[in-house]
Design a protein around this motif. Structure first.
Motif, PDB file in Angstrom:
ATOM      1  N   MET A 172       0.852  -1.206   0.000  1.00  0.00           N
ATOM      2  CA  MET A 172       0.000   0.000   0.000  1.00  0.00           C
ATOM      3  C   MET A 172       0.880   1.246   0.000  1.00  0.00           C
ATOM      4  O   MET A 172       1.865   1.315   0.709  1.00  0.00           O
ATOM      5  CB  MET A 172      -0.920   0.003   1.233  1.00  0.00           C
ATOM      6  N   ARG A 173       0.495   2.211  -0.826  1.00  0.00           N
ATOM      7  CA  ARG A 173       1.313   3.416  -0.944  1.00  0.00           C
ATOM      8  C   ARG A 173       1.256   4.257   0.334  1.00  0.00           C
ATOM      9  O   ARG A 173       0.332   4.143   1.131  1.00  0.00           O
ATOM     10  CB  ARG A 173       0.852   4.255  -2.132  1.00  0.00           C
ATOM     11  N   THR A 174       2.270   5.097   0.477  1.00  0.00           N
ATOM     12  CA  THR A 174       2.310   5.998   1.631  1.00  0.00           C
ATOM     13  C   THR A 174       1.180   7.016   1.511  1.00  0.00           C
ATOM     14  O   THR A 174       1.006   7.633   0.450  1.00  0.00           O
ATOM     15  CB  THR A 174       3.661   6.732   1.691  1.00  0.00           C
ATOM     16  N   PRO A 175       0.383   7.228   2.568  1.00  0.00           N
ATOM     17  CA  PRO A 175      -0.730   8.187   2.489  1.00  0.00           C
ATOM     18  C   PRO A 175      -0.232   9.605   2.201  1.00  0.00           C
ATOM     19  O   PRO A 175       0.878   9.990   2.568  1.00  0.00           O
ATOM     20  CB  PRO A 175      -1.360   8.101   3.880  1.00  0.00           C
ATOM     21  N   ASP A 176      -1.083  10.370   1.546  1.00  0.00           N
ATOM     22  CA  ASP A 176      -0.759  11.767   1.244  1.00  0.00           C
ATOM     23  C   ASP A 176      -0.608  12.576   2.522  1.00  0.00           C
ATOM     24  O   ASP A 176       0.227  13.479   2.604  1.00  0.00           O
ATOM     25  CB  ASP A 176      -1.877  12.398   0.396  1.00  0.00           C
ATOM     26  N   TYR A 177      -1.450  12.269   3.512  1.00  0.00           N
ATOM     27  CA  TYR A 177      -1.486  13.037   4.759  1.00  0.00           C
ATOM     28  C   TYR A 177      -1.545  12.073   5.943  1.00  0.00           C
ATOM     29  O   TYR A 177      -2.021  10.938   5.817  1.00  0.00           O
ATOM     30  CB  TYR A 177      -2.708  13.955   4.794  1.00  0.00           C
ATOM     31  N   TYR A 178      -1.076  12.537   7.075  1.00  0.00           N
ATOM     32  CA  TYR A 178      -1.211  11.722   8.281  1.00  0.00           C
ATOM     33  C   TYR A 178      -2.673  11.739   8.723  1.00  0.00           C
ATOM     34  O   TYR A 178      -3.264  10.691   8.979  1.00  0.00           O
ATOM     35  CB  TYR A 178      -0.298  12.245   9.384  1.00  0.00           C
ATOM     36  N   TYR A 179      -3.244  12.956   8.803  1.00  0.00           N
ATOM     37  CA  TYR A 179      -4.663  13.099   9.109  1.00  0.00           C
ATOM     38  C   TYR A 179      -5.324  13.938   8.033  1.00  0.00           C
ATOM     39  O   TYR A 179      -4.730  14.906   7.535  1.00  0.00           O
ATOM     40  CB  TYR A 179      -4.891  13.797  10.451  1.00  0.00           C
ATOM     41  N   VAL A 180      -6.563  13.606   7.725  1.00  0.00           N
ATOM     42  CA  VAL A 180      -7.415  14.485   6.921  1.00  0.00           C
ATOM     43  C   VAL A 180      -8.603  14.872   7.790  1.00  0.00           C
ATOM     44  O   VAL A 180      -9.306  13.997   8.317  1.00  0.00           O
ATOM     45  CB  VAL A 180      -7.891  13.807   5.624  1.00  0.00           C
ATOM     46  N   ILE A 181      -8.796  16.166   7.973  1.00  0.00           N
ATOM     47  CA  ILE A 181      -9.940  16.690   8.710  1.00  0.00           C
ATOM     48  C   ILE A 181     -10.970  17.128   7.677  1.00  0.00           C
ATOM     49  O   ILE A 181     -10.713  18.045   6.885  1.00  0.00           O
ATOM     50  CB  ILE A 181      -9.542  17.874   9.617  1.00  0.00           C
ATOM     51  N   VAL A 182     -12.105  16.454   7.661  1.00  0.00           N
ATOM     52  CA  VAL A 182     -13.151  16.747   6.685  1.00  0.00           C
ATOM     53  C   VAL A 182     -14.099  17.774   7.284  1.00  0.00           C
ATOM     54  O   VAL A 182     -14.899  17.451   8.165  1.00  0.00           O
ATOM     55  CB  VAL A 182     -13.910  15.464   6.286  1.00  0.00           C
ATOM     56  N   GLY A 183     -13.961  19.007   6.838  1.00  0.00           N
ATOM     57  CA  GLY A 183     -14.784  20.098   7.355  1.00  0.00           C
ATOM     58  C   GLY A 183     -13.967  21.102   8.137  1.00  0.00           C
ATOM     59  O   GLY A 183     -13.312  20.742   9.120  1.00  0.00           O
ATOM     60  N   GLY A 184     -14.011  22.346   7.703  1.00  0.00           N
ATOM     61  CA  GLY A 184     -13.273  23.401   8.378  1.00  0.00           C
ATOM     62  C   GLY A 184     -14.185  24.322   9.155  1.00  0.00           C
ATOM     63  O   GLY A 184     -14.017  25.546   9.142  1.00  0.00           O
ATOM     64  N   GLY A 185     -15.144  23.734   9.844  1.00  0.00           N
ATOM     65  CA  GLY A 185     -16.020  24.508  10.714  1.00  0.00           C
ATOM     66  C   GLY A 185     -15.470  24.530  12.130  1.00  0.00           C
ATOM     67  O   GLY A 185     -14.273  24.361  12.349  1.00  0.00           O
ATOM     68  N   MET A 186     -16.375  24.707  13.090  1.00  0.00           N
ATOM     69  CA  MET A 186     -15.934  24.854  14.472  1.00  0.00           C
ATOM     70  C   MET A 186     -15.175  23.638  14.987  1.00  0.00           C
ATOM     71  O   MET A 186     -14.090  23.754  15.568  1.00  0.00           O
ATOM     72  CB  MET A 186     -17.139  25.149  15.362  1.00  0.00           C
ATOM     73  N   ALA A 187     -15.702  22.438  14.772  1.00  0.00           N
ATOM     74  CA  ALA A 187     -15.057  21.234  15.294  1.00  0.00           C
ATOM     75  C   ALA A 187     -13.733  20.954  14.601  1.00  0.00           C
ATOM     76  O   ALA A 187     -12.718  20.669  15.251  1.00  0.00           O
ATOM     77  CB  ALA A 187     -15.992  20.032  15.154  1.00  0.00           C
ATOM     78  N   GLY A 188     -13.725  21.047  13.272  1.00  0.00           N
ATOM     79  CA  GLY A 188     -12.507  20.773  12.531  1.00  0.00           C
ATOM     80  C   GLY A 188     -11.392  21.740  12.862  1.00  0.00           C
ATOM     81  O   GLY A 188     -10.222  21.335  13.013  1.00  0.00           O
ATOM     82  N   LEU A 189     -11.725  23.010  13.004  1.00  0.00           N
ATOM     83  CA  LEU A 189     -10.705  24.018  13.303  1.00  0.00           C
ATOM     84  C   LEU A 189     -10.224  23.923  14.746  1.00  0.00           C
ATOM     85  O   LEU A 189      -9.033  24.107  15.021  1.00  0.00           O
ATOM     86  CB  LEU A 189     -11.242  25.415  13.003  1.00  0.00           C
ATOM     87  N   GLN A 190     -11.137  23.637  15.684  1.00  0.00           N
ATOM     88  CA  GLN A 190     -10.678  23.447  17.073  1.00  0.00           C
ATOM     89  C   GLN A 190      -9.709  22.267  17.154  1.00  0.00           C
ATOM     90  O   GLN A 190      -8.684  22.339  17.842  1.00  0.00           O
ATOM     91  CB  GLN A 190     -11.870  23.204  18.011  1.00  0.00           C
ATOM     92  N   LEU A 191     -10.027  21.187  16.448  1.00  0.00           N
ATOM     93  CA  LEU A 191      -9.149  20.029  16.445  1.00  0.00           C
ATOM     94  C   LEU A 191      -7.792  20.373  15.835  1.00  0.00           C
ATOM     95  O   LEU A 191      -6.739  20.033  16.401  1.00  0.00           O
ATOM     96  CB  LEU A 191      -9.802  18.885  15.667  1.00  0.00           C
ATOM     97  N   ALA A 192      -7.803  21.061  14.715  1.00  0.00           N
ATOM     98  CA  ALA A 192      -6.548  21.421  14.054  1.00  0.00           C
ATOM     99  C   ALA A 192      -5.706  22.355  14.927  1.00  0.00           C
ATOM    100  O   ALA A 192      -4.473  22.216  14.991  1.00  0.00           O
ATOM    101  CB  ALA A 192      -6.844  22.085  12.705  1.00  0.00           C
ATOM    102  N   LEU A 193      -6.356  23.294  15.592  1.00  0.00           N
ATOM    103  CA  LEU A 193      -5.618  24.208  16.466  1.00  0.00           C
ATOM    104  C   LEU A 193      -4.930  23.460  17.602  1.00  0.00           C
ATOM    105  O   LEU A 193      -3.754  23.712  17.904  1.00  0.00           O
ATOM    106  CB  LEU A 193      -6.565  25.269  17.041  1.00  0.00           C
ATOM    107  N   ARG A 194      -5.649  22.532  18.240  1.00  0.00           N
ATOM    108  CA  ARG A 194      -5.042  21.789  19.354  1.00  0.00           C
ATOM    109  C   ARG A 194      -3.896  20.911  18.879  1.00  0.00           C
ATOM    110  O   ARG A 194      -2.866  20.793  19.546  1.00  0.00           O
ATOM    111  CB  ARG A 194      -6.111  20.935  20.054  1.00  0.00           C
ATOM    112  N   ILE A 195      -4.054  20.286  17.713  1.00  0.00           N
ATOM    113  CA  ILE A 195      -2.972  19.469  17.161  1.00  0.00           C
ATOM    114  C   ILE A 195      -1.745  20.338  16.887  1.00  0.00           C
ATOM    115  O   ILE A 195      -0.614  19.946  17.183  1.00  0.00           O
ATOM    116  CB  ILE A 195      -3.440  18.759  15.867  1.00  0.00           C
ATOM    117  N   SER A 196      -1.976  21.535  16.353  1.00  0.00           N
ATOM    118  CA  SER A 196      -0.856  22.424  16.011  1.00  0.00           C
ATOM    119  C   SER A 196      -0.114  22.916  17.245  1.00  0.00           C
ATOM    120  O   SER A 196       1.055  23.306  17.157  1.00  0.00           O
ATOM    121  CB  SER A 196      -1.364  23.625  15.206  1.00  0.00           C
TER     122      SER A 196
END
Length: 378
Positions: free
Chosen positions: A1-25
């Motif tokens: 299996m090929r190496t994935p393009d991304y480690y995580y993909v967050i589907v949706g850049g609304g409140m939940a997706g952005l809060q998750l991305a901010l905490r990860i960052s």
């Protein structure tokens, strides 16, 4: 299996997706893990107003548009002042959150924004299929709600639907130090419906008419009820509508969380993060995101322990009552707010109470319909 393009993909850049991305960052554990946030919209307008309560200061204070230490609950027969201390009730405009989150995340070398709409996720091939491209990842965080929750006959569904006007008045009519949680003096027929008022200044406020009902309604109904409230209750003859907002939040005991797996975690509304009995989600999302990160760092499935069975049962019973006897809304909420302290109410809605405290609160709003609802939800 090929190496994935991304480690995580967050589907949706609304409140939940952005809060998750901010905490990860913000967490060094995730440094170097490449993440895509895939969102179909540019998020350049103020499409929502989020409110939440918390003790003392919080991590979002620099974005808070207005906060209050005092509030009111008003029924057709009683008015109760709510002294919130040590809590504050805080209002956050979505555009301020979007702008902050995007500006901060765009400084990261690990996080990328992609404008596309994901149509489905193939967990076998670990691929999110978008309208424009396909994206592979080791794990997906998906904020798209399933469509079948509306058709489920096994679960309760109440729609929190509303329309709000951000108005300016010629005269000083609002008390900017006190918001109105619920005002039942104007209602729509035999429904659980009320007005919600967030005063920004003596001449500015967001005034929303809100329903907790098993059905939706016409646009003209909101407009008529808002006009009646402003003219009959607040005695405002002259005002200007600066902004409008409307929305629908599903309040349901549908098991969204069961859609999560080892390779996919449902987040936001799609994960059941909206408190089913109240419709609040902003602070709930902050808690869920923190737990997801703790789970990942502990080697657990990201969705482990995100749902409380106890509070899900409480919510299910309450929703069943409102589904079968929607006319009881004013009576139940009047008992809720007049027989309990606002501090205990906040802790109960935050799911931070002990069983003995839960029983005390439930007894305060008792109605025979709850017994029927208990057996209907077995």
């Amino acid at each position: 299996m090929r190496t994935p393009d991304y480690y995580y993909v967050i589907v949706g850049g609304g409140m939940a997706g952005l809060q998750l991305a901010l905490r990860i960052s913000e967490d060094l554990f995730f440094k170097g893990k490449i993440i895509a946030i895939v969102e179909p919209e540019a998020k350049k307008v103020n499409d929502k107003t989020w409110c939440f309560w918390e003790e003392n200061s919080g991590k979002w204070d620099h974005l808070v548009h207005k906060s209050w230490k005092n509030g009111k609950f008003i029924s057709s027969e009683i008015e109760k002042d709510l002294e919130l201390s040590p809590y504050s009730y805080k209002m956050l405009r979505s555009i301020d959150f979007y702008n902050y989150a995007k500006a901060k995340l765009e400084t990261s070398k690990d996080i990328f924004f992609i404008q596309d709409e994901i149509e489905r996720i193939d967990q076998v091939t670990r691929t999110a299929i978008g309208k424009e491209k396909e994206y592979t990842a080791t794990h997906f965080f998906d904020s798209r709600p399933p469509t079948d929750y509306k058709e489920s006959e096994k679960h309760n569904l109440i729609y929190q639907h509303f329309k709000g006007w951000y108005i300016q008045t010629e005269k000083e009519v609002f008390d900017p130090e006190s918001f109105t949680m619920m005002d039942y003096r104007i209602k729509h027929k035999d429904s659980s419906s009320f007005t919600y008022v967030l005063p920004i200044s003596a001449k500015e406020a967001l005034v929303e008419f809100t329903f907790f009902t098993p059905y939706l309604t016409e646009e003209s109904t909101y407009d008529n009820l808002l006009n009646r409230y402003l003219r009959e209750i607040l005695k405002i003859d002259s005002f200007e509508v600066i902004e409008e907002e409307s929305g629908m939040i599903p309040m349901t005991d549908y098991p969204f969380h069961e859609k999560s797996s080892k390779k996919l975690t449902k987040i936001g509304t799609a994960g059941g993060w909206v408190k089913a009995s109240s419709g609040y989600s902003f602070k709930n999302t902050e808690k869920k995101v923190d737990l997801i990160l703790e789970n990942i760092k502990s080697g657990l499935k990201p969705s482990e322990g995100l749902v409380s069975k106890k509070y899900r049962k409480y919510d299910s019973i309450f929703l069943n009552v409102l589904t079968n006897r929607n006319d009881l809304g004013e009576s139940l909420f009047t008992k809720f707010y007049t027989k309990n302290s606002i501090q205990d109410i906040f802790r109960f809605l935050d799911e931070d109470t002990k069983l003995s405290e839960d029983i005390e609160i439930m007894l305060s709003i008792y109605h025979p319909e709850f017994i029927k609802a208990f057996f209907r939800t077995l």
